[in-house]
Motif scaffolding. Structure first.
Motif, short mmCIF file in Angstrom:
data_model
loop_
_atom_site.label_atom_id
_atom_site.label_comp_id
_atom_site.label_asym_id
_atom_site.label_seq_id
_atom_site.Cartn_x
_atom_site.Cartn_y
_atom_site.Cartn_z
N MET A 1 97.09 26.16 -28.63
CA MET A 1 95.78 26.46 -28.07
C MET A 1 94.75 26.46 -29.21
O MET A 1 95.09 26.59 -30.37
CB MET A 1 95.80 27.81 -27.35
N THR A 2 93.49 26.33 -28.83
CA THR A 2 92.46 26.26 -29.86
C THR A 2 92.24 27.62 -30.50
O THR A 2 92.70 28.65 -29.98
CB THR A 2 91.13 25.82 -29.26
N VAL A 3 91.54 27.62 -31.61
CA VAL A 3 91.24 28.86 -32.30
C VAL A 3 90.44 29.80 -31.40
O VAL A 3 90.76 30.98 -31.27
CB VAL A 3 90.47 28.56 -33.61
N TYR A 4 89.40 29.26 -30.71
CA TYR A 4 88.59 30.18 -29.89
C TYR A 4 89.38 30.75 -28.71
O TYR A 4 89.23 31.92 -28.38
CB TYR A 4 87.27 29.52 -29.45
N ASP A 5 90.26 29.93 -28.11
CA ASP A 5 91.07 30.45 -27.02
C ASP A 5 91.99 31.55 -27.51
O ASP A 5 92.20 32.55 -26.83
CB ASP A 5 91.93 29.32 -26.41
N GLU B 1 80.05 30.88 -24.31
CA GLU B 1 80.08 32.26 -24.82
C GLU B 1 81.32 32.47 -25.67
O GLU B 1 81.28 33.13 -26.71
CB GLU B 1 80.09 33.25 -23.64
N THR B 2 82.44 31.91 -25.20
CA THR B 2 83.70 32.07 -25.93
C THR B 2 83.58 31.51 -27.34
O THR B 2 83.94 32.16 -28.32
CB THR B 2 84.84 31.34 -25.18
N VAL C 1 89.57 23.55 -33.23
CA VAL C 1 90.84 22.97 -33.68
C VAL C 1 91.99 23.81 -33.17
O VAL C 1 91.83 24.98 -32.82
CB VAL C 1 90.93 22.88 -35.24
N LYS C 2 93.15 23.18 -33.10
CA LYS C 2 94.32 23.91 -32.65
C LYS C 2 94.89 24.76 -33.79
O LYS C 2 94.86 24.35 -34.95
CB LYS C 2 95.39 22.92 -32.17
N VAL C 3 95.41 25.90 -33.43
CA VAL C 3 95.98 26.81 -34.42
C VAL C 3 97.13 26.13 -35.18
O VAL C 3 97.31 26.33 -36.37
CB VAL C 3 96.48 28.10 -33.73
N LYS D 1 95.17 30.63 -43.07
CA LYS D 1 94.07 30.60 -42.11
C LYS D 1 94.49 31.20 -40.77
O LYS D 1 93.71 31.86 -40.11
CB LYS D 1 93.58 29.16 -41.93
N GLN D 2 95.74 30.96 -40.41
CA GLN D 2 96.22 31.55 -39.15
C GLN D 2 96.14 33.07 -39.22
O GLN D 2 95.75 33.73 -38.26
CB GLN D 2 97.67 31.13 -38.90
N GLN D 3 96.50 33.59 -40.38
CA GLN D 3 96.45 35.04 -40.59
C GLN D 3 95.02 35.55 -40.36
O GLN D 3 94.81 36.58 -39.71
CB GLN D 3 96.90 35.33 -42.03
#
Lengths: 506, 395
Positions: free
Chosen positions: A97-101, A119-120, A139-141, A148-150
């Motif tokens: 899933m994307t970073v914002y999701d 808004e998200t 971008v996708k996680v 960066k994931q952290q």
């Protein structure tokens, strides 16, 4: 003294047969960075699970106060509502899933029945700014590095308006740069008024960042130390953690390296079809009999890929170059071939691809060499138990019995099982990838001692490690890897942290 | 003291014994509700014969599930192979042994093809075997297109699913006239072998200084299992004795049990199921193991097809329908876990017997088929719930 933001009083938590926490008290002041240290099994994670409601009220005895008010959490949702956010050692992001999701997962911003995408993204961008992460939130996680994931995980916690942020070993998988960055961000959060509780094994970090340190040992609070009053130092922490002083973190040994070269790798190039680029280019190195060779470098520099591509290439990379084992040219099409030629590889992620967690200690130890225990393919069960008992004693694996599932062992003991598996194969070259990651000081010392004993007996060890002091303390010779190339070779006597870092970032 | 030991042993092995207890309870209930007809030798003999073709599939699929895959094609593959066996004997003039051999070989090949697609090409087992389900269903219809149901007139072949092993003493002899003597003898030999083997194992373990069951518990266990084995042989001997189907199933179970618990191959299968990456890095070829397991699954399909065709004395256009789901249900009732690495072939055998006992018992009671499905579904869920909760309690 002002009312602490968090106070846990007389917490006792028992599991069947074990008292994990007994009468622990823990106070955290508003806006501080409070580190929680202790050996594996000391009860740090259990204490944080009590705090975050993983163990609901009534499952433990004792009281929790937030700003003086008693709390009864019945689940993570309750503690989240009270402003407590927890980030586990194993990241809880959805890779595809994307970073914002991910940041707003479970707290999606809605307009009517649908998710409000704009808004998200706006909210996610704000949160990313707070952790100083400059990236496109679409971008996708999966495509981000661990560091960066952290940070995305922290951003996710911040989006919930946390007042207390708990981080369980946040730097365990990070390289030095990412670590520094993370620590800086924690300082920034502190300025914004967020209280942080950090569990860590890396004492140097603890010293750098902590305002207060609480030490746990065997499920009890040993002491709480105040950094401002100069009470925190590595020696003091270790002393409190293990209950004894370790003068020398790295045991000494007499050097007995022969001229004989057991493993030589020439012009080794590794190309990944999946990534569409070379992971390693023209790597050359060799290993003498009875030598510990350290491989230093940043996370993602290609050290693990180097080891795996030599060890039968289970990832199916395209390879070029040659491997010479004891003077003979070899090529391995699967790990089995490498093992047969006397090379063993203990993976960096023992839970994911080192051990079979649902099987017992004995089955894990004998797995790679059942042939030695079998006559006409039938395994001798008693012989197997005998072998397992021998390694249990030799490596002081702490387990109630060899029929205990590996799942139930502590990290250090799991690592010992994973090493025991390879010792039973009796390899000439043992590759240890991050052999002490996530294990406590006492167990580290035991593993170092074991490594010394093995090279003393004529085995050669390749140690891949992200902890520079460990590389310096244990290796006879050090290769530094940077972006898929070997950028330097240093004898232990000439190596320093600065020199290695310089080569690793070149 | 013995009682305390007994409780401790039961408690620590509740997961393992749970299924046996469930089977006893189910059998007890049916015995009461059918006024003892259920437990009669005749019914039990029938029950075991009916279980045969599902039991061998359940055993095969247990290993497939253990290595985290699934095989949906097994039902129609066994139906198709059964039909081929019938055609080989009736139309092509194959002798019985050649027809059987052909079915087993072709089954193994079919299994290896699925295995190859899964292991080497990397197609998910669900999809690969769903394709197999369609293909073998079509193949079954194709070969039975002209003839419809194929009657097999061969007595030797039909004996596999309907016949019984011969007796050593003539039935008219005055010695135990109502019973099948050879079956009793086999049962007795099994008890003797089991007792001697257990004593040897125990001595062996003691000589290594390992922990063993206390003397009392050990004796209790031997006596209990001997009585159970004795009772089973007595009941089976009461009606024509051991059937060929039962004999075949016993051989299959013994061989599979031995392979999975004692051999390197067995250990490698469970290692691959427990953690494929760790297994690969430990020098085990995951691809090879996957091929082996699917190959064995195909072999069991061949055997199942033979048993079913022989049982019906004919091959039909719908043979094998839903066998795969019965086999999967039996394996899950028997304690296999889809998370991989867990599940015993003996468990799946018991699972199959439990599953078929439900059918048999409810048929005797005259329960409507609609209710039968609902009850079987409930038992399947209950079994898995029991399995999951006891596993949680243990860890």
């Amino acid at each position: 003294m002002t009312t602490p933001i968090l106070e846990m009083k007389n917490i006792t938590k028992t599991f069947p047969g074990v008292r994990a926490l007994s009468d622990v008290s823990f106070r955290v002041a508003q806006g501080e960075i409070h580190c929680l240290v202790g050996e594996n099994g000391a009860g740090k994670s259990t204490l944080m699970k009590v705090l975050s409601g993983v163990y609901p009220h009534g499952d433990y005895s004792g009281e929790i106060f937030l700003q003086g008010q008693a709390q009864k959490f019945n689940g993570i949702a309750d503690s989240e509502r009270a402003g407590i956010g927890i980030i586990y050692q194993e990241l809880a992001l959805v890779p595809d899933m994307t970073v914002y999701d991910n940041i707003l997962l479970g707290h999606e911003l809605k307009s009517g029945l649908t998710v409000n995408l704009n808004e998200t993204i706006k909210k996610a961008t704000e949160m990313l700014k707070k952790v100083r992460l400059d990236l496109n939130p679409s971008v996708k996680v999966r495509d981000l590095g661990v560091g960066k994931q952290q940070l995305v995980e922290i951003a996710k916690a911040l989006s919930r308006d946390v007042r207390i942020l708990i981080l369980d070993e946040p730097t365990a998988a990070l390289n030095e740069d990412d670590c520094d960055n993370l620590l800086n961000i924690l300082r920034g959060l502190k300025r914004d008024g967020v209280t942080c509780i950090m569990i860590s094994h890396k004492l140097k970090e603890v010293i750098r960042i902590a305002d207060t340190v609480t030490v746990l040992r065997d499920g009890q609070t040993v002491c709480t130390l105040d950094a401002a009053r100069g009470e925190v130092s590595e020696g003091v922490l270790i002393k409190h953690m293990v209950g004894r002083e370790i003068d020398d973190v790295y045991p000494r040994r007499t050097l007995k390296i022969s001229d004989e070269i057991v493993l030589q790798v020439r012009d080794w190039t590794v190309y990944s079809h999946g990534l569409g680029r070379s992971l390693l280019t023209n790597v050359n190195f060799h290993v003498h009999k009875g030598e510990i060779v350290g491989f230093a470098g940043l996370m993602g520099s290609g050290r693990t890929e180097l080891a795996r591509s030599i060890f039968g290439n289970p990832d199916g990379f395209r390879l070029d170059g040659e491997i010479v084992v004891k003077g003979q040219k070899k090529s391995f099409s699967e790990p089995r071939n490498a093992i047969e030629s006397g090379i063993a590889y203990a993976s960096e992620d023992r839970k994911k691809n080192g051990l079979i967690l649902i099987q017992d200690v004995k089955q894990n130890i004998t797995l790679a060499n059942l042939r030695a225990l079998a006559t006409r393919s039938v395994v001798d069960a008693n012989g197997e138990s005998k072998v397992a008992e021998e390694y249990r004693t030799a490596l002081t694996i702490k387990t109630p019995s060899i029929t205990q599932k590996v799942l139930n062992l502590s990290g250090g003991n799991q690592q010992k099982v994973s090493i025991a598996k390879w010792l039973f194969v009796k390899p000439d070259v043992l590759i240890l990838d991050e052999p002490t990651r996530g294990i406590d000081v006492g167990a580290k010392y035991e593993i170092y001692t074991l490594m010394n004993k093995l090279v003393d007996q004529g085995m050669s060890i390749i140690m891949i490690s992200s902890e520079l002091p460990e590389v310096l303390g244990m290796s006879d010779r050090i290769y530094v890897v940077s972006t898929g190339r070997i950028t330097g070779e240093l004898p232990a006597t000439e190596a320093t942290q600065e020199k290695i870092m310089q080569l690793a970032t070149s | 003291m013995i009682l305390k030991d007994f409780r401790a042993v039961i408690r620590s092995n509740i997961r393992e014994y749970g299924m046996y207890i469930a089977l006893l309870v189910i059998m007890g209930i049916f015995t009461i509700t059918t006024d003892g007809v259920f437990i009669s030798s005749r019914n039990i003999a029938n029950l075991l014969n009916q279980t045969g073709y599902i039991a061998v599939l359940a055993i095969g699929i247990t290993l497939v599930i253990v290595i985290r895959h699934i095989d949906l094609s097994v039902g129609f593959l066994s139906g198709f192979l059964g039909a081929l066996t019938a055609i080989a004997m009736t139309a092509w003039g194959f002798p019985v042994w050649a027809a059987i051999l052909m079915a087993l070989v072709m089954g193994t090949l079919a299994g290896l093809i699925t295995g190859f697609l899964v292991a080497h090409v990397g197609i998910p087992a669900f999809v690969a075997s769903l394709a197999g389900w369609l293909i073998y269903r079509g193949a079954l219809l194709l070969v039975t297109l002209k003839t419809g149901t194929i009657i097999v007139p061969n007595d030797a072949f039909n004996a596999i699913g309907n016949g019984y092993i011969p007796d050593i003493f003539p039935a008219e002899s005055s010695f135990l006239p109502e019973l099948h003597k050879l079956t009793l003898l086999i049962g007795f030999a099994a008890i003797v072998w089991f007792v001697l083997q257990s004593i040897r194992d125990r001595k062996d373990r003691q000589s290594y200084g390992f922990e063993v069951l206390s003397r009392d518990m050990f004796t209790l266990k031997l006596v209990f299992i001997s009585i159970v084995l004795g009772l089973i042989s007595w009941v089976v001997a009461g009606y024509n004795g051991m059937s060929w189907t039962l004999a075949i199933v016993i051989v299959v179970v013994v061989v599979y049990h031995f392979i999975t618990t004692r051999t390197i191959l067995g250990r490698h299968i469970y290692a691959v199921g427990g953690n494929p990456e760790a297994a690969e890095l430990s020098g085990i070829s995951v691809k090879k193991i996957t091929l082996w397991v699917f190959g064995s699954m195909g072999l069991m399909c061949g055997l199942s097809g033979i048993l079913f065709t022989s049982r019906l004395q004919s091959a039909t256009t719908t043979a094998g329908t839903l066998f795969e789901l019965d086999a999967i249900a039996a394996a899950y009732i028997g304690g296999v876990s889809s998370a991989g690495g867990v599940g015993k072939v003996t468990g799946s055998l018991i699972g199959a017997i439990v599953y078929m006992s439900l059918t048999s018992g409810m048929n005797l009671m005259g329960t409507d088929i609609s209710l039968q499905y609902i009850i079987r579904g409930a038992v399947l869920v209950a079994a898995v719930v029991f399995d999951v909760t006891t596993r949680k309690a243990k860890s």
